[in-house]
Design a protein around this motif. Structure first.
Motif, PDB file in Angstrom:
ATOM      1  N   LYS A 153       0.827  -1.222   0.000  1.00 23.08           N
ATOM      2  CA  LYS A 153       0.000   0.000   0.000  1.00 23.08           C
ATOM      3  C   LYS A 153       0.855   1.263   0.000  1.00 23.08           C
ATOM      4  N   SER A 156       1.790   3.636  -4.656  1.00 23.64           N
ATOM      5  CA  SER A 156       0.504   3.779  -5.342  1.00 23.64           C
ATOM      6  C   SER A 156       0.597   3.286  -6.779  1.00 23.64           C
ATOM      7  N   SER A 162      -5.065   5.949  -8.759  1.00 25.57           N
ATOM      8  CA  SER A 162      -4.378   6.767  -7.761  1.00 25.57           C
ATOM      9  C   SER A 162      -3.639   7.920  -8.441  1.00 25.57           C
ATOM     10  N   ALA A 164      -0.962   8.994  -7.248  1.00 27.12           N
ATOM     11  CA  ALA A 164       0.447   8.608  -7.019  1.00 27.12           C
ATOM     12  C   ALA A 164       1.325   9.827  -6.730  1.00 27.12           C
ATOM     13  N   ASP A 219      -7.534  12.098  -7.674  1.00 22.75           N
ATOM     14  CA  ASP A 219      -7.238  10.765  -8.170  1.00 22.75           C
ATOM     15  C   ASP A 219      -6.584  10.846  -9.550  1.00 22.75           C
TER      16      ASP A 219
END
Length: 254
Positions: A153, A156, A162, A164, A219
């Motif tokens: 986890k 990302s 994600s 990231a 996101d």
């Protein structure tokens, strides 16, 4: 503001924040401690990996990571013993603990021993205007070694929607070359034009107030929207605007 005024405003803010004063309060200071390419890459990767929460605590714990590796990150990664890894068990930064740290060391050794290093892995899967596939493929390779499921986890995957943020920030550090002294620019096989903005709460909120981001969540879809706007302002170096968005949010409370 019209688009011309907005670009001028953000260009001014880039100049204001993209300078060596920025380093004092940012975890980018950690890779600046080193001169060897591999030390810079590894220290930067580990520091970026824990870069969430209070910035002073991020910097403090990043220094602690380096100390636990004897301030020789590449040598530690390549020649650590089980006893060395056991010493890492005391480390904790929020939900990133000593077991995660040890898993990261094993993953890094695998990258350097079997895949020609971090730059090579990220460069291999780059696309015309994105490194998001590179990040996703990197995660797969990184976790080919033994690790706890919980450790995954902490990296990302943009292909799982994600943004990231931490890896995109790390890539900015390694790739951007602008002679301002903040980003290190040691990777020559990746162009700054394919970088993505490290999207977080601060940069996202500022971008929405400026009208260059409409999506509510931070996101992958929001990142694509923001990147598209930033590339319109500077196709060769779009993520220079991270300094403007971050500076406006963190230092000016915009």
């Amino acid at each position: 503001m019209n688009s011309t005024e907005l670009k001028e405003f953000l260009d001014e803010k880039v100049i204001q924040y993209n300078n060596q004063d920025f380093i004092e309060s940012d975890p980018v200071q950690i890779p600046h401690l080193f001169t060897q390419k591999e030390d810079i890459e590894i220290s930067g990767f580990l520091s970026a990996s824990i870069a969430w929460g209070n910035r002073k605590m991020i910097i403090k714990n990043s220094h602690k990571m380096m100390e636990l590796m004897g301030n020789t990150p590449y040598d530690f990664v390549m020649s650590h013993s089980d006893e060395d890894l056991a010493r890492l068990e005391t480390f904790v930064h929020r939900t990133f603990n000593g077991h995660d740290f040890a898993g990261f060391i094993k993953g890094l050794k695998h990258i350097y021993q079997n895949h020609n290093g971090l730059e090579s892995v990220f460069a291999k899967n780059q696309e015309k205007d994105s490194l998001q596939k590179s990040i996703s493929e990197f995660k797969k390779i990184f976790f080919e070694t033994d690790h706890l499921a919980r450790t995954q986890k902490h990296i990302s995957d943009p292909l799982n929607n994600s943004a990231a943020k931490r890896i995109n920030m790390y890539l900015r550090w390694m790739v951007r070359q602008d002679a301002k002294g903040v980003d290190l620019g040691i990777w020559k096989s990746i162009s700054p034009s394919v970088l993505s903005c490290p999207l977080d709460v601060h940069s996202g909120n500022v971008a929405r107030k400026l009208g260059i981001l409409s999506r509510k969540q931070n996101d992958a879809k929001a990142l694509l929207e923001l990147d598209t706007k930033l590339r319109e302002m500077d196709a060769k170096d779009p993520v220079k605007y991270d300094f403007a968005l971050f500076g406006l949010g963190v230092f000016e409370g915009f």
